[in-house]
Write an enzyme that holds these catalytic residues in place. Structure first.
Site, PDB file in Angstrom:
ATOM      1  N   HIS A   1       0.847  -1.102  -0.093  1.00  0.00           N
ATOM      2  CA  HIS A   1      -0.039  -0.084  -0.051  1.00  0.00           C
ATOM      3  C   HIS A   1       0.871   1.099   0.134  1.00  0.00           C
ATOM      4  O   HIS A   1       1.986   1.106   0.186  1.00  0.00           O
ATOM      5  CB  HIS A   1      -0.943  -0.263   1.153  1.00  0.00           C
ATOM      6  CG  HIS A   1      -1.930  -1.151   1.045  1.00  0.00           C
ATOM      7  ND1 HIS A   1      -1.879  -2.212   1.658  1.00  0.00           N
ATOM      8  CD2 HIS A   1      -3.204  -1.361   0.356  1.00  0.00           C
ATOM      9  CE1 HIS A   1      -2.837  -2.927   1.237  1.00  0.00           C
ATOM     10  NE2 HIS A   1      -3.707  -2.300   0.471  1.00  0.00           N
TER      11      HIS A   1
ATOM     12  N   ASP B   1      -0.289   6.796  -3.457  1.00  0.00           N
ATOM     13  CA  ASP B   1      -1.337   6.364  -4.016  1.00  0.00           C
ATOM     14  C   ASP B   1      -1.784   7.588  -5.115  1.00  0.00           C
ATOM     15  O   ASP B   1      -2.169   7.298  -6.037  1.00  0.00           O
ATOM     16  CB  ASP B   1      -2.257   6.357  -2.847  1.00  0.00           C
ATOM     17  CG  ASP B   1      -2.435   5.146  -2.634  1.00  0.00           C
ATOM     18  OD1 ASP B   1      -1.780   4.020  -2.843  1.00  0.00           O
ATOM     19  OD2 ASP B   1      -3.517   4.817  -1.633  1.00  0.00           O
TER      20      ASP B   1
HETATM   21  C1  LIG Z   1      -9.016   4.397   0.703  1.00  0.00           C
HETATM   22  C2  LIG Z   1      -8.864   2.929   1.093  1.00  0.00           C
HETATM   23  C3  LIG Z   1      -8.228   2.103   0.404  1.00  0.00           C
HETATM   24  C4  LIG Z   1      -6.694   2.442   1.105  1.00  0.00           C
HETATM   25  C5  LIG Z   1      -5.966   2.639   0.085  1.00  0.00           C
HETATM   26  C6  LIG Z   1      -4.355   2.185   0.436  1.00  0.00           C
HETATM   27  C7  LIG Z   1      -3.804   3.105   1.643  1.00  0.00           C
HETATM   28  C8  LIG Z   1      -3.633   1.985  -0.734  1.00  0.00           C
HETATM   29  O1  LIG Z   1      -2.469   2.201  -0.678  1.00  0.00           O
HETATM   30  S1  LIG Z   1      -4.295   1.594  -2.126  1.00  0.00           S
HETATM   31  C9  LIG Z   1      -2.931   1.166  -3.309  1.00  0.00           C
HETATM   32  C10 LIG Z   1      -3.011  -0.266  -3.333  1.00  0.00           C
HETATM   33  N1  LIG Z   1      -2.125  -0.761  -4.508  1.00  0.00           N
HETATM   34  C11 LIG Z   1      -2.401  -0.869  -5.443  1.00  0.00           C
HETATM   35  O2  LIG Z   1      -3.259  -0.395  -6.081  1.00  0.00           O
HETATM   36  C12 LIG Z   1      -1.335  -1.372  -6.404  1.00  0.00           C
HETATM   37  C13 LIG Z   1      -1.685  -2.463  -7.292  1.00  0.00           C
HETATM   38  N2  LIG Z   1      -2.499  -3.490  -6.852  1.00  0.00           N
HETATM   39  C14 LIG Z   1      -2.104  -4.422  -5.868  1.00  0.00           C
HETATM   40  O3  LIG Z   1      -1.093  -4.373  -5.766  1.00  0.00           O
HETATM   41  C15 LIG Z   1      -3.061  -5.175  -5.376  1.00  0.00           C
HETATM   42  O4  LIG Z   1      -4.531  -4.857  -6.141  1.00  0.00           O
HETATM   43  C16 LIG Z   1      -3.436  -5.124  -3.890  1.00  0.00           C
HETATM   44  C17 LIG Z   1      -2.199  -5.518  -3.121  1.00  0.00           C
HETATM   45  C18 LIG Z   1      -4.025  -3.668  -3.634  1.00  0.00           C
HETATM   46  C19 LIG Z   1      -4.770  -5.979  -3.578  1.00  0.00           C
HETATM   47  O5  LIG Z   1      -4.379  -7.321  -3.658  1.00  0.00           O
HETATM   48  P1  LIG Z   1      -5.493  -8.445  -4.180  1.00  0.00           P
HETATM   49  O6  LIG Z   1      -5.012  -9.908  -3.812  1.00  0.00           O
HETATM   50  O7  LIG Z   1      -6.797  -8.070  -3.332  1.00  0.00           O
HETATM   51  O8  LIG Z   1      -5.642  -7.970  -5.531  1.00  0.00           O
HETATM   52  P2  LIG Z   1      -4.936  -8.400  -6.980  1.00  0.00           P
HETATM   53  O9  LIG Z   1      -3.704  -9.412  -6.534  1.00  0.00           O
HETATM   54  O10 LIG Z   1      -4.841  -7.100  -7.688  1.00  0.00           O
HETATM   55  O11 LIG Z   1      -5.924  -9.211  -7.603  1.00  0.00           O
HETATM   56  C20 LIG Z   1      -7.136  -8.893  -8.161  1.00  0.00           C
HETATM   57  C21 LIG Z   1      -8.304 -10.113  -8.043  1.00  0.00           C
HETATM   58  O12 LIG Z   1      -9.540  -9.557  -8.232  1.00  0.00           O
HETATM   59  C22 LIG Z   1      -9.883 -10.518  -9.479  1.00  0.00           C
HETATM   60  N3  LIG Z   1     -10.688  -9.505 -10.298  1.00  0.00           N
HETATM   61  C23 LIG Z   1     -10.589  -8.120 -10.382  1.00  0.00           C
HETATM   62  N4  LIG Z   1     -11.596  -7.639 -11.018  1.00  0.00           N
HETATM   63  C24 LIG Z   1     -12.426  -8.522 -11.442  1.00  0.00           C
HETATM   64  C25 LIG Z   1     -13.994  -8.514 -11.928  1.00  0.00           C
HETATM   65  N5  LIG Z   1     -14.148  -7.809 -12.527  1.00  0.00           N
HETATM   66  N6  LIG Z   1     -14.168 -10.016 -11.803  1.00  0.00           N
HETATM   67  C26 LIG Z   1     -13.613 -11.031 -11.364  1.00  0.00           C
HETATM   68  N7  LIG Z   1     -12.594 -11.007 -10.793  1.00  0.00           N
HETATM   69  C27 LIG Z   1     -11.896  -9.815 -10.941  1.00  0.00           C
HETATM   70  C28 LIG Z   1      -8.657 -10.541 -10.298  1.00  0.00           C
HETATM   71  O13 LIG Z   1      -8.681 -11.361 -11.381  1.00  0.00           O
HETATM   72  C29 LIG Z   1      -7.751 -11.001  -9.232  1.00  0.00           C
HETATM   73  O14 LIG Z   1      -8.088 -12.463  -8.686  1.00  0.00           O
HETATM   74  P3  LIG Z   1      -6.762 -13.442  -8.473  1.00  0.00           P
HETATM   75  O15 LIG Z   1      -6.290 -12.775  -7.058  1.00  0.00           O
HETATM   76  O16 LIG Z   1      -7.573 -14.873  -8.445  1.00  0.00           O
HETATM   77  O17 LIG Z   1      -5.778 -13.303  -9.419  1.00  0.00           O
HETATM   78  C30 LIG Z   1     -10.335   2.112   0.861  1.00  0.00           C
HETATM   79  C31 LIG Z   1     -10.552   0.530   1.344  1.00  0.00           C
HETATM   80  C32 LIG Z   1     -11.756   0.468   1.920  1.00  0.00           C
HETATM   81  C33 LIG Z   1     -12.712   1.614   1.334  1.00  0.00           C
HETATM   82  C34 LIG Z   1     -14.032   1.924   2.083  1.00  0.00           C
HETATM   83  C35 LIG Z   1     -14.847   0.684   2.009  1.00  0.00           C
HETATM   84  O18 LIG Z   1     -15.070   0.132   0.639  1.00  0.00           O
HETATM   85  C36 LIG Z   1     -16.447   0.962   2.652  1.00  0.00           C
HETATM   86  C37 LIG Z   1     -16.791   2.516   2.021  1.00  0.00           C
HETATM   87  C38 LIG Z   1     -17.473   2.287   0.513  1.00  0.00           C
HETATM   88  C39 LIG Z   1     -17.791   3.460  -0.082  1.00  0.00           C
HETATM   89  O19 LIG Z   1     -18.365   3.506  -1.482  1.00  0.00           O
HETATM   90  C40 LIG Z   1     -17.090   4.513   0.141  1.00  0.00           C
HETATM   91  C41 LIG Z   1     -16.457   4.987   1.294  1.00  0.00           C
HETATM   92  C42 LIG Z   1     -15.962   3.472   1.959  1.00  0.00           C
HETATM   93  C43 LIG Z   1     -15.695   3.608   3.539  1.00  0.00           C
HETATM   94  C44 LIG Z   1     -14.500   2.890   1.304  1.00  0.00           C
HETATM   95  C45 LIG Z   1     -13.664   4.299   1.432  1.00  0.00           C
HETATM   96  C46 LIG Z   1     -12.348   3.900   0.977  1.00  0.00           C
HETATM   97  O20 LIG Z   1     -12.345   3.720  -0.358  1.00  0.00           O
HETATM   98  C47 LIG Z   1     -11.797   2.814   1.510  1.00  0.00           C
HETATM   99  C48 LIG Z   1     -11.574   3.071   3.021  1.00  0.00           C
END
Ligand SMILES: C[C@H](CCC[C@H](C)C(=O)SCCNC(=O)CCNC(=O)[C@H](O)C(C)(C)COP(=O)(O)OP(=O)(O)OC[C@H]1O[C@@H](n2cnc3c(N)ncnc32)[C@H](O)[C@@H]1OP(=O)(O)O)[C@H]1CC[C@H]2[C@@H]3[C@H](O)C[C@@H]4C[C@H](O)CC[C@]4(C)[C@H]3C[C@H](O)[C@]12C
Length: 383
Positions: free
Chosen positions: A123, A153
């Site tokens: 993250h 981010d």
């Molecule tokens: C703001 C909060 C988030 C905090 C941010 C945080 C500090 C960050 O740093 S975000 C940056 C994260 N890093 C990256 O983005 C870099 C690249 N990505 C990754 O490294 C990874 O994706 C990961 C480590 C972030 C996650 O790993 P994960 O294993 O989960 O995922 P991946 O390996 O990438 O694989 C994805 C898998 O998913 C499958 N997939 C994808 N899409 C589909 C699809 N369409 N159909 C089917 N499958 C799909 C894909 O195939 C992969 O599968 P496999 O693993 O089998 O290969 C926010 C956090 C929570 C939020 C709140 C919460 O949601 C509730 C509310 C919602 C409301 O709407 C808004 C308010 C909320 C309070 C909301 C507020 C904020 O947004 C949050 C607090």
């Protein structure tokens, strides 16, 4: 608007990719957020302004095929997964760029598409740490401190990725070809910190963390508490501005140590702090507002939105849900961004209209729906 006509597909992610998509949407692109199906209870995207949502199960072959077809009609794809996820789905750049050589395939990740950490989770704080930047942040004798998740981010990630996309789009006007944008947040944050790297020889950073000019070491680059528990921000770097700060504080510079006397900084800070503590924020504003002392109030979100200067420029906007947020920046004189004033989309709210727009027939859509590859949602169902 500047980006009108641009078709963007943003695969739903956590925080950086949604900002990237929102920037593109604010400036006129038609951004489709591809959400997961089966969908989770709530959308994690708090930056859905101006986007539409299509809920699609990419793990099903028909879902991956649908995305391939969508990409054939798109200009930009933004994907936020760690390296290897898209390839596993059969949606890697070699496939999608072959089918649409004009596609800009933007990969927004923490660690980039190669290297030891490419497949690791992480993250903002981890990316910032690896960039070297985190080591510079924090007060004297305290642990390094990440300023929320703004730097990696959003600045080094979402914004940098949007910039990469715009650069690639500009290049495409000449070559007619798309390309891959490998936006690593480690590198984005590092690039953002170029000044820190390139100014090391100037002696700006010779001292330990928290003892330098711009890292809370200097008394004239600091925040100070006021008598009503608020804060003032002081950034009086240049001597002529520093002089005005000293005057506003009611001090005589002839009786003070020189501005750049490092050894006197801690003592000076204490003195400035005790003076700032004697008046309210409003009182300090009335002293400093019409000067060049570089002293401004530290505003809460509410106060920022209602501050006279920001109101005069319309820097904050309210949508039809009464939600206040920053107006898109920068301001373009002829073709400014016109952000949507509607609420963010619900997951799957526009599935059908988007598929129709991208050339799917009603029959094809009905089949995908009955096979549970896509989902529709009526606004009420999500409330
Ligand atoms: C703001 C909060 C988030 C905090 C941010 C945080 C500090 C960050 O740093 S975000 C940056 C994260 N890093 C990256 O983005 C870099 C690249 N990505 C990754 O490294 C990874 O994706 C990961 C480590 C972030 C996650 O790993 P994960 O294993 O989960 O995922 P991946 O390996 O990438 O694989 C994805 C898998 O998913 C499958 N997939 C994808 N899409 C589909 C699809 N369409 N159909 C089917 N499958 C799909 C894909 O195939 C992969 O599968 P496999 O693993 O089998 O290969 C926010 C956090 C929570 C939020 C709140 C919460 O949601 C509730 C509310 C919602 C409301 O709407 C808004 C308010 C909320 C309070 C909301 C507020 C904020 O947004 C949050 C607090």
């Amino acid at each position: 608007m500047a980006l009108s006509g641009l078709r963007v597909l943003e695969l739903a992610g956590l925080a950086p990719a949604p900002l990237c998509g929102m920037i593109l949407a604010d400036f006129g692109a038609r951004v489709v957020r591809v959400d997961r199906a089966p969908r989770s209870a709530v959308a994690a995207d708090a930056q859905g302004r101006g986007k539409r949502s299509l809920a699609l199960d990419l793990k099903r072959p028909a879902g991956a095929a649908a995305l391939r077809r969508l990409c054939r009609g798109a200009d930009v794809l933004v994907e936020p997964f760690r390296h290897g996820v898209m390839e596993k789905l059969g949606l890697g750049p070699e496939v999608l760029l072959q089918e649409n050589p004009r596609l800009i395939y933007a990969r927004l990740t923490g660690f980039g598409q190669s290297g030891k950490y490419a497949k690791s989770a992480g993250h903002d704080i981890n990316y910032l740490a690896l960039s070297g930047v985190l080591s510079k942040l924090g007060r004297k004798d305290e642990n390094p401190y990440a300023p929320v998740n703004l730097l990696a981010d959003f600045a080094g990630g979402g914004v940098m990725c949007a910039m990469g996309i715009i650069i690639a789009l500009y290049e495409r006007t000449k070559s007619g070809k798309g390309q891959i944008v490998d936006a690593s947040m480690v590198e984005g944050a590092a690039y953002l910190s170029s000044f820190l790297w390139k100014s090391q020889n100037l002696g700006l950073w010779n001292r330990p963390r928290g003892e330098n000019l711009l890292d809370s070491g200097a008394p004239f680059y600091e925040t100070y508490k006021t008598s009503d528990g608020k804060y003032m921000a002081v950034g009086a770097i240049e001597p002529q501005f520093y002089e005005q700060l000293v005057k506003g504080l009611g001090l005589d510079s002839n009786k003070l140590p020189s501005q750049l006397s490092f050894s006197d900084w801690p003592k000076m800070k204490k003195m400035f702090a005790s003076i700032f503590a004697q008046k309210t924020q409003t009182e300090w504003c009335s002293i400093f507002d019409s000067t060049d002392a570089c002293v401004t109030p530290v505003l809460s979100f509410d106060d920022a939105a209602s501050h006279q200067h920001n109101k005069q420029r319309g820097s904050f906007i309210k949508n039809d849900q009464e939600e206040i947020s920053p107006r898109p920046a920068p301001l373009l004189s002829r073709t400014p961004a016109v952000p949507s004033f509607k609420r963010d989309p619900f997951i799957g709210e526009h599935t059908e209209e988007i598929l129709l727009e991208y050339g799917f027939t009603k029959q094809e859509i009905a089949k995908l729906h009955s096979d549970k590859v896509i989902e529709f949602s009526k606004p009420k169902a999500n409330l």
